[in-house]
Design a protein around this motif. Structure first.
Motif, PDB file in Angstrom:
ATOM      1  N   GLN A 198     -19.019 -22.967   2.895  1.00 27.12           N
ATOM      2  CA  GLN A 198     -20.454 -23.294   2.893  1.00 27.12           C
ATOM      3  C   GLN A 198     -21.253 -22.054   2.503  1.00 27.12           C
ATOM      4  N   SER A 199     -22.238 -22.235   1.630  1.00 26.69           N
ATOM      5  CA  SER A 199     -23.054 -21.115   1.134  1.00 26.69           C
ATOM      6  C   SER A 199     -24.516 -21.333   1.513  1.00 26.69           C
ATOM      7  N   PRO A 200     -24.922 -20.908   2.718  1.00 28.71           N
ATOM      8  CA  PRO A 200     -26.279 -21.215   3.198  1.00 28.71           C
ATOM      9  C   PRO A 200     -27.406 -20.662   2.326  1.00 28.71           C
ATOM     10  N   PHE A 201     -27.182 -19.546   1.626  1.00 29.32           N
ATOM     11  CA  PHE A 201     -28.269 -19.028   0.773  1.00 29.32           C
ATOM     12  C   PHE A 201     -28.630 -20.043  -0.304  1.00 29.32           C
ATOM     13  N   GLU A 202     -27.613 -20.759  -0.814  1.00 24.96           N
ATOM     14  CA  GLU A 202     -27.884 -21.763  -1.859  1.00 24.96           C
ATOM     15  C   GLU A 202     -28.684 -22.935  -1.297  1.00 24.96           C
ATOM     16  N   LEU A 203     -28.713 -23.070   0.030  1.00 32.14           N
ATOM     17  CA  LEU A 203     -29.428 -24.162   0.681  1.00 32.14           C
ATOM     18  C   LEU A 203     -30.781 -23.700   1.226  1.00 32.14           C
ATOM     19  N   GLY A 204     -31.146 -22.454   0.981  1.00 28.65           N
ATOM     20  CA  GLY A 204     -32.474 -21.994   1.383  1.00 28.65           C
ATOM     21  C   GLY A 204     -32.514 -21.052   2.570  1.00 28.65           C
ATOM     22  N   ALA A 205     -31.358 -20.674   3.121  1.00 24.76           N
ATOM     23  CA  ALA A 205     -31.358 -19.746   4.253  1.00 24.76           C
ATOM     24  C   ALA A 205     -31.906 -18.385   3.830  1.00 24.76           C
ATOM     25  N   ASP A 206     -32.588 -17.709   4.756  1.00 23.13           N
ATOM     26  CA  ASP A 206     -33.055 -16.347   4.506  1.00 23.13           C
ATOM     27  C   ASP A 206     -32.045 -15.321   4.985  1.00 23.13           C
TER      28      ASP A 206
END
Ligand SMILES: *Cc1c(COP(=O)(O)O)cnc(C)c1O
Length: 402
Positions: A198-206
């Motif tokens: 899972q790549s949270p930055f690609e989903l908008g995480a800071d």
């Protein structure tokens, strides 16, 4: 390796970054990353010491600030996630404390999903209010509750997905959008999925958070924690906090994790494949009342997991039809799988959350997470899948023998 501006080799894919990312060599030209076990550094001259300390000349000054082995680990993970900056700390909770504490001040508001790792929840529920911070927990899957909680200006939002111990999902992209509207930065605890799934930055995480103690080490040897996020905030807000409060990681532990990263992708992919097989087999067994695996369509949050995760992951939650007694009989009948509250290890591990990891919560709090004494959390390792299958099916048969 020198590379011209048109050289396609300038950026590498995940598996390559895991093996080579951030590597620097000493004059000895060693193949394997050097373990630089030192607390301090010497200078050529008094002038150099002055310049280094003033930050006018690049270079290391003290082990609490940084270390070449630690820097290699940070750069490897930074490249892997495509983040602007990464810092490694002594444990996951050391890193979580830095990201939750350094940016906040009296009067700020912090919102968390209610299903969080116990100590993360504890920091928000018990520590932040002592600083005059308003805190609130929201059911991670309830978008109306998120909208309501984030209708007020907020500083930080923390979510975990899949979350401990029921493998709940949070729609990271949807919460990121609401958090940003409230002026907040979103922190994602990505420990259960790992950077492989899972790549949270690609989903908008800071900010993305890891306990490196889990899949990154993978061998159950050392503790470590990582945060990744914007360079400016890291340098202006996080760095002064960690330099002056001291959650620095031992270079030895950083080195173990650096070497662990080399095999992270193949480990997590294999462990996840085995977990999917075991989940399907266990779900059919008469001793199992319910089973939650993010990769199975019968998981109540399957749709959200499926759009965020590349596979179902290495963890399974199962509820025994015979309640706590059956759960204990199951755990005690396991032979290959060990009883332990750790996870992400190459050794398969299982635990009873209600009496161990989530013991500190009241029965009401546990009930609000859907957790009762019938549940077992299972972390799938690297053993032969058929050996694991035999072990868990035997133990499930035993669980049925009241
Ligand atoms: C283990 C864990 C942490 C804390 O990390 P430590 O390295 O044990 O301090 C935080 N979040 C999750 C989801 C974890 O599993």
């Amino acid at each position: 390796m020198s590379s011209g501006s048109s050289d396609p080799r300038k950026t590498y894919r995940r598996a390559t970054n895991l093996v080579h990312g951030g590597t620097e060599r000493t004059d000895w030209q060693e193949t394997s990353e050097a373990l630089i076990l030192t607390s301090g550094y010497v200078y050529d001259s008094a002038e150099q010491a002055q310049a280094r300390m003033a930050g006018e000349e690049p270079g290391y000054v003290y082990g609490r600030y940084n270390n070449p082995t630690v820097a290699m680990l940070e750069e490897r993970l930074r490249l892997l996630e495509g983040a602007e900056a990464c810092r490694a700390m002594a444990s996951g909770m050391g890193a979580m404390n830095a990201i939750l504490t350094a940016p906040i001040q009296q009067g700020d508001r912090v919102v968390g999903a209610s299903a969080l790792f116990g100590s993360c929840r504890w920091l928000i529920a018990n520590q932040l209010p002592k600083y005059g911070v308003e805190t609130e927990f929201v059911d991670g899957m309830d978008m109306e509750a998120w909208e309501k909680a984030l209708s007020k200006p907020t500083k930080l939002v923390l979510v975990e997905s899949p979350a401990n111990p029921m493998l709940d999902a949070v729609d990271i992209k949807a919460v990121a959008d609401l958090a940003h509207k409230a002026g907040a930065q979103l922190i994602v605890d990505n420990v259960f999925a790992s950077p492989v799934l899972q790549s949270p930055f690609e989903l908008g995480a800071d900010w993305v958070f890891y306990s490196a103690t889990k899949h990154m080490d993978g061998g159950g040897r050392v503790l470590g924690g990582m945060i990744l996020g914007p360079k400016k905030d890291m340098e202006e807000i996080i760095d002064p906090f960690i330099r002056h409060s001291g959650p620095c990681i031992s270079p030895f532990n950083a080195w173990v994790i650096l070497k662990g990263l080399e095999t992270l992708e193949i480990r997590v992919e294999r462990q996840s494949e085995t977990a999917a097989r075991l989940a399907d087999a266990m779900a059919e067994h008469s001793a199992v009342r319910a089973l939650r695996y993010p990769g199975r369509k019968d998981h109540p949050h399957y749709e959200v997991h499926a759009k965020q995760m590349r596979s179902g992951g290495t963890l399974i939650a199962l509820s025994l039809a015979g309640g706590k007694d059956a759960a204990f009989r199951f755990l005690n009948a396991l032979s290959l799988v060990q009883i332990s509250n750790n996870l992400g290890d190459v050794k398969s591990l299982a635990c009873h959350p209600a009496t161990t990891t989530h013991r500190a919560l009241s029965p009401e709090e546990r009930a609000s997470m859907g957790l009762d004494e019938s549940w077992v959390r299972f972390s799938v390792g690297l053993e032969d899948a058929d050996d694991l299958m035999e072990d868990v099916l035997y133990a499930l048969d035993e669980a049925n023998k009241a």
